[in-house]
Design an enzyme around this catalytic site. Structure first.
Site, short mmCIF file in Angstrom:
data_model
loop_
_atom_site.label_atom_id
_atom_site.label_comp_id
_atom_site.label_asym_id
_atom_site.label_seq_id
_atom_site.Cartn_x
_atom_site.Cartn_y
_atom_site.Cartn_z
N THR A 39 -1.18 -2.74 8.18
CA THR A 39 -2.37 -3.35 7.57
C THR A 39 -1.95 -4.08 6.30
O THR A 39 -1.19 -3.55 5.49
CB THR A 39 -3.41 -2.29 7.18
OG1 THR A 39 -2.81 -1.35 6.27
CG2 THR A 39 -3.99 -1.59 8.38
N GLY A 99 0.86 -1.18 0.00
CA GLY A 99 0.00 0.00 0.00
C GLY A 99 0.89 1.23 0.00
O GLY A 99 1.93 1.24 -0.66
N HIS A 129 -2.03 -9.43 16.39
CA HIS A 129 -0.98 -10.36 16.77
C HIS A 129 0.34 -9.72 16.36
O HIS A 129 0.38 -8.98 15.38
CB HIS A 129 -1.17 -11.69 16.02
CG HIS A 129 -0.12 -12.72 16.35
ND1 HIS A 129 -0.15 -13.43 17.54
CD2 HIS A 129 0.98 -13.13 15.67
CE1 HIS A 129 0.90 -14.24 17.55
NE2 HIS A 129 1.60 -14.08 16.43
N GLU A 140 -8.01 -3.28 3.94
CA GLU A 140 -6.78 -3.43 4.72
C GLU A 140 -7.06 -4.12 6.04
O GLU A 140 -7.89 -3.67 6.82
CB GLU A 140 -6.22 -2.05 5.04
CG GLU A 140 -6.06 -1.17 3.84
CD GLU A 140 -5.50 0.18 4.24
OE1 GLU A 140 -4.99 0.30 5.37
OE2 GLU A 140 -5.57 1.08 3.42
N LYS A 160 -14.17 7.46 8.95
CA LYS A 160 -14.35 8.90 9.23
C LYS A 160 -13.10 9.68 8.88
O LYS A 160 -12.02 9.12 8.77
CB LYS A 160 -14.61 9.09 10.73
CG LYS A 160 -16.01 8.78 11.15
CD LYS A 160 -16.39 9.42 12.48
CE LYS A 160 -15.27 9.58 13.48
NZ LYS A 160 -15.68 9.95 14.81
N ILE A 179 -3.98 -7.62 11.63
CA ILE A 179 -4.10 -8.83 12.45
C ILE A 179 -3.67 -8.47 13.87
O ILE A 179 -2.61 -7.84 14.08
CB ILE A 179 -3.24 -9.97 11.88
CG1 ILE A 179 -3.69 -10.30 10.44
CG2 ILE A 179 -3.36 -11.21 12.75
CD1 ILE A 179 -3.04 -11.52 9.83
N PHE A 198 -10.50 12.72 10.35
CA PHE A 198 -10.08 13.16 11.68
C PHE A 198 -9.25 14.43 11.56
O PHE A 198 -8.68 14.71 10.51
CB PHE A 198 -9.24 12.05 12.36
CG PHE A 198 -10.04 10.83 12.69
CD1 PHE A 198 -10.73 10.72 13.89
CD2 PHE A 198 -10.15 9.78 11.78
CE1 PHE A 198 -11.50 9.61 14.19
CE2 PHE A 198 -10.92 8.66 12.07
CZ PHE A 198 -11.58 8.57 13.28
N ASN A 253 -2.67 -5.08 2.75
CA ASN A 253 -3.55 -4.57 1.69
C ASN A 253 -3.79 -5.66 0.66
O ASN A 253 -2.89 -6.40 0.29
CB ASN A 253 -2.90 -3.35 1.03
CG ASN A 253 -2.75 -2.18 1.99
OD1 ASN A 253 -2.37 -2.36 3.15
ND2 ASN A 253 -3.04 -0.99 1.52
#
Ligand SMILES: Cc1cc2nc3c(=O)[nH]c(=O)nc-3n(C[C@H](O)[C@H](O)[C@H](O)COP(=O)(O)O)c2cc1C
Ligand SMILES: Nc1ncnc2c1ncn2[C@@H]1O[C@H](COP(=O)(O)OP(=O)(O)O)[C@@H](O)[C@H]1O
Ligand SMILES: [Mg+2]
Length: 155
Positions: A27, A15, A84, A79, A107, A82, A109, A29
């Site tokens: 994350t 990503g 962990h 995305e 949203k 996990i 921010f 992707n």
């Protein structure tokens, strides 16, 4: 959402490299084709569920589907974070995802700190919800067994 739980697999692609570096929340992707093949009623937003990498263990996860309003992405992304700690990255590997429940819409921010603390709240909420018996049992779904090469007589 009628399509939940929703199961999908795909290769982990690169990503924008913001997850780990800017947010401290990596994350995985998915490629565009995987995002485009989600059921029509799985709308954009933040979801929780279960995930495994390759034939690895199944862990709790949170997944964001949409355009990341804070970053104003042009392409829709999916995305998965996990819940962990892994020692390595796993770009190119197959990620198996069971989307179990919906948390809230994406949203915008006012600050990066506000985005980070919202994601951390999502993670805590997901952990609690996934302990509910109806969600917990999906951890052992045959979808994940197949990814471990344990297909038994077509069941
Ligand atoms: C649980 C969760 C909730 C998220 N919520 C939002 C959100 O409300 N607004 C937003 O702009 N991005 C949200 N994101 C997406 C992050 O902005 C995104 O993961 C980050 O930009 C990393 O992108 P990258 O993988 O391209 O590096 C969320 C991500 C996760 C995992
Ligand atoms: N707990 C985790 N959840 C998701 N990805 C992880 C995790 N630990 C390590 N990673 C690795 O970090 C990568 C994602 O980091 P990120 O900063 O979001 O980069 P990108 O923008 O390329 O997706 C994943 O593709 C994966 O290889
Ligand atoms: Mg990422």
């Amino acid at each position: 959402m009628r399509s939940l739980p929703s199961f999908c697999r795909g290769q982990v692609v690169r990503g924008f490299g913001r997850g780990s570096k800017q947010l401290g929340i990596p994350t995985e992707n998915f490629p565009e084709q995987v995002v485009d093949s989600l059921p029509a009623d799985v709308s954009t937003g933040i979801y929780y569920g279960w995930a495994s990498v390759g034939s690895g263990a199944v862990h709790k996860m949170v997944v964001s589907i949409g355009w990341n309003p804070y970053y104003k992405n042009v392409k829709k992304s999916m995305e998965t974070h996990i819940i962990h700690t892994f020692k390595e990255d796993f770009y190119g590997e197959i990620l198996n995802v069971a989307i179990v429940g919906y948390l809230k819409p994406e949203k915008n921010f006012d600050s990066l700190e506000a985005l980070i603390s919202a994601i951390q709240c999502d993670i805590e909420e997901a952990k609690i919800r996934l302990d509910l018996p109806e969600h917990w049992k999906l951890k052992d779904d045959k979808f994940f067994q197949i990814s471990k090469g344990k297909i038994m007589n077509g069941h």
